[in-house]
Motif scaffolding. Structure first.
Motif, PDB file in Angstrom:
ATOM      1  N   ALA A   1       0.840  -1.187   0.000  1.00  0.00           N
ATOM      2  CA  ALA A   1       0.000   0.000   0.000  1.00  0.00           C
ATOM      3  C   ALA A   1       0.877   1.238   0.000  1.00  0.00           C
ATOM      4  O   ALA A   1       2.011   1.216   0.509  1.00  0.00           O
ATOM      5  N   ALA A   2       0.339   2.316  -0.555  1.00  0.00           N
ATOM      6  CA  ALA A   2       1.057   3.590  -0.618  1.00  0.00           C
ATOM      7  C   ALA A   2       0.367   4.593   0.292  1.00  0.00           C
ATOM      8  O   ALA A   2      -0.870   4.722   0.274  1.00  0.00           O
ATOM      9  N   GLY A   3       1.166   5.290   1.055  1.00  0.00           N
ATOM     10  CA  GLY A   3       0.603   6.292   1.952  1.00  0.00           C
ATOM     11  C   GLY A   3       1.652   6.716   2.950  1.00  0.00           C
ATOM     12  O   GLY A   3       2.661   7.288   2.584  1.00  0.00           O
ATOM     13  N   GLY A   4       1.406   6.386   4.207  1.00  0.00           N
ATOM     14  CA  GLY A   4       2.396   6.688   5.217  1.00  0.00           C
ATOM     15  C   GLY A   4       1.921   7.750   6.174  1.00  0.00           C
ATOM     16  O   GLY A   4       0.752   8.068   6.203  1.00  0.00           O
ATOM     17  N   PRO A   5       2.767   8.301   7.015  1.00  0.00           N
ATOM     18  CA  PRO A   5       4.216   8.105   6.983  1.00  0.00           C
ATOM     19  C   PRO A   5       4.652   6.768   7.567  1.00  0.00           C
ATOM     20  O   PRO A   5       3.842   6.048   8.132  1.00  0.00           O
ATOM     21  N   CYS A   6       5.907   6.472   7.384  1.00  0.00           N
ATOM     22  CA  CYS A   6       6.507   5.264   7.932  1.00  0.00           C
ATOM     23  C   CYS A   6       7.396   5.708   9.093  1.00  0.00           C
ATOM     24  O   CYS A   6       8.582   5.948   8.924  1.00  0.00           O
ATOM     25  N   VAL A   7       6.752   5.834  10.260  1.00  0.00           N
ATOM     26  CA  VAL A   7       7.478   6.282  11.444  1.00  0.00           C
ATOM     27  C   VAL A   7       6.983   5.474  12.630  1.00  0.00           C
ATOM     28  O   VAL A   7       5.804   5.562  12.994  1.00  0.00           O
ATOM     29  N   ASP A   8       7.833   4.674  13.210  1.00  0.00           N
ATOM     30  CA  ASP A   8       7.492   3.903  14.411  1.00  0.00           C
ATOM     31  C   ASP A   8       6.266   3.026  14.241  1.00  0.00           C
ATOM     32  O   ASP A   8       5.532   2.793  15.204  1.00  0.00           O
ATOM     33  N   GLY A   9       6.036   2.570  13.039  1.00  0.00           N
ATOM     34  CA  GLY A   9       4.894   1.685  12.856  1.00  0.00           C
ATOM     35  C   GLY A   9       4.334   1.786  11.468  1.00  0.00           C
ATOM     36  O   GLY A   9       4.742   2.636  10.683  1.00  0.00           O
ATOM     37  N   VAL A  10       3.403   0.892  11.156  1.00  0.00           N
ATOM     38  CA  VAL A  10       2.769   0.894   9.839  1.00  0.00           C
ATOM     39  C   VAL A  10       1.285   0.622  10.061  1.00  0.00           C
ATOM     40  O   VAL A  10       0.871  -0.515  10.254  1.00  0.00           O
ATOM     41  N   ALA A  11       0.524   1.721  10.116  1.00  0.00           N
ATOM     42  CA  ALA A  11      -0.910   1.656  10.396  1.00  0.00           C
ATOM     43  C   ALA A  11      -1.698   1.680   9.098  1.00  0.00           C
ATOM     44  O   ALA A  11      -1.535   2.595   8.284  1.00  0.00           O
ATOM     45  N   SER A  12      -2.561   0.707   8.918  1.00  0.00           N
ATOM     46  CA  SER A  12      -3.292   0.584   7.655  1.00  0.00           C
ATOM     47  C   SER A  12      -4.147   1.809   7.365  1.00  0.00           C
ATOM     48  O   SER A  12      -4.366   2.165   6.197  1.00  0.00           O
ATOM     49  N   THR A  13      -4.621   2.474   8.401  1.00  0.00           N
ATOM     50  CA  THR A  13      -5.499   3.631   8.187  1.00  0.00           C
ATOM     51  C   THR A  13      -4.775   4.805   7.544  1.00  0.00           C
ATOM     52  O   THR A  13      -5.411   5.738   7.048  1.00  0.00           O
ATOM     53  N   MET A  14      -3.448   4.769   7.550  1.00  0.00           N
ATOM     54  CA  MET A  14      -2.670   5.864   6.991  1.00  0.00           C
ATOM     55  C   MET A  14      -2.334   5.654   5.517  1.00  0.00           C
ATOM     56  O   MET A  14      -1.655   6.473   4.920  1.00  0.00           O
ATOM     57  N   TYR A  15      -2.778   4.554   4.940  1.00  0.00           N
ATOM     58  CA  TYR A  15      -2.401   4.210   3.578  1.00  0.00           C
ATOM     59  C   TYR A  15      -3.597   4.365   2.639  1.00  0.00           C
ATOM     60  O   TYR A  15      -4.707   3.908   2.931  1.00  0.00           O
ATOM     61  N   ASP A  16      -3.338   5.030   1.507  1.00  0.00           N
ATOM     62  CA  ASP A  16      -4.413   5.460   0.608  1.00  0.00           C
ATOM     63  C   ASP A  16      -4.693   4.472  -0.516  1.00  0.00           C
ATOM     64  O   ASP A  16      -5.844   4.293  -0.913  1.00  0.00           O
ATOM     65  N   TYR A  17      -3.640   3.902  -1.060  1.00  0.00           N
ATOM     66  CA  TYR A  17      -3.774   3.053  -2.243  1.00  0.00           C
ATOM     67  C   TYR A  17      -3.294   1.656  -1.917  1.00  0.00           C
ATOM     68  O   TYR A  17      -2.245   1.481  -1.283  1.00  0.00           O
ATOM     69  N   TRP A  18      -4.041   0.669  -2.392  1.00  0.00           N
ATOM     70  CA  TRP A  18      -3.757  -0.720  -2.047  1.00  0.00           C
ATOM     71  C   TRP A  18      -3.698  -1.605  -3.286  1.00  0.00           C
ATOM     72  O   TRP A  18      -4.433  -1.385  -4.261  1.00  0.00           O
ATOM     73  N   GLY A  19      -2.865  -2.611  -3.217  1.00  0.00           N
ATOM     74  CA  GLY A  19      -2.829  -3.630  -4.250  1.00  0.00           C
ATOM     75  C   GLY A  19      -3.815  -4.738  -3.955  1.00  0.00           C
ATOM     76  O   GLY A  19      -4.526  -4.713  -2.942  1.00  0.00           O
ATOM     77  N   GLN A  20      -3.850  -5.727  -4.847  1.00  0.00           N
ATOM     78  CA  GLN A  20      -4.812  -6.832  -4.735  1.00  0.00           C
ATOM     79  C   GLN A  20      -4.294  -7.954  -3.853  1.00  0.00           C
ATOM     80  O   GLN A  20      -5.088  -8.799  -3.430  1.00  0.00           O
ATOM     81  N   GLY A  21      -3.031  -7.987  -3.616  1.00  0.00           N
ATOM     82  CA  GLY A  21      -2.464  -9.003  -2.730  1.00  0.00           C
ATOM     83  C   GLY A  21      -1.846 -10.172  -3.467  1.00  0.00           C
ATOM     84  O   GLY A  21      -2.183 -10.464  -4.613  1.00  0.00           O
ATOM     85  N   THR A  22      -0.919 -10.834  -2.789  1.00  0.00           N
ATOM     86  CA  THR A  22      -0.301 -12.044  -3.295  1.00  0.00           C
ATOM     87  C   THR A  22      -0.247 -13.065  -2.167  1.00  0.00           C
ATOM     88  O   THR A  22       0.084 -12.721  -1.028  1.00  0.00           O
ATOM     89  N   GLN A  23      -0.580 -14.296  -2.469  1.00  0.00           N
ATOM     90  CA  GLN A  23      -0.674 -15.333  -1.447  1.00  0.00           C
ATOM     91  C   GLN A  23       0.704 -15.917  -1.158  1.00  0.00           C
ATOM     92  O   GLN A  23       1.440 -16.307  -2.073  1.00  0.00           O
TER      93      GLN A  23
END
Length: 124
Positions: A97-119
């Protein structure tokens, strides 16, 4: 059109490795931090790692620290997640996912754009 496309997942035995890729397009790559998340069946989305757009600093969740490495090739608008020493509990769908910031953690709510995923499936 904003696109994030993950690839590189698959089936691997415990102790093995995979390199996941996240190819981005449709937005200014350098302006966004990129995060990796995963979701196992019946479990909540977990932030795995991220790399900052501002200074290239990185963050890793405790469950993957020392085993996973995130890197970025800005010329290719691609972020990689090298996963080593894989365990069955790493089995999940991995999303970038693209968004951020990337500071002391990675919170999904801070990310705007997402891929479809890979298993990713790790057998014991």
């Amino acid at each position: 059109e904003v696109q994030l496309v993950e690839s590189g997942g698959g089936l691997v035995q415990a102790g093995g490795s995979l390199r996941l890729s996240c190819a981005a397009s449709g937005f200014t790559f350098d302006d966004y931090s990129i995060g990796w998340f995963r979701q196992a069946p019946g479990k909540e989305l977990e932030g795995v790692s991220c790399i900052s757009s501002t200074d290239g600093s990185t963050y890793y969740g405790d469950s993957v620290k020392g085993r996973f490495t995130i890197s970025s090739d800005n010329a290719k608008n691609t972020v990689y997640l090298q996963t080593n020493s894989l365990k069955p509990e790493d089995t999940a769908v991995y999303y970038c996912a693209a968004g951020g910031p990337c500071v002391d953690g990675v919170a999904s709510t801070m990310y705007d754009y997402w891929g479809q995923g890979t298993q990713v499936t790790v057998s014991s």
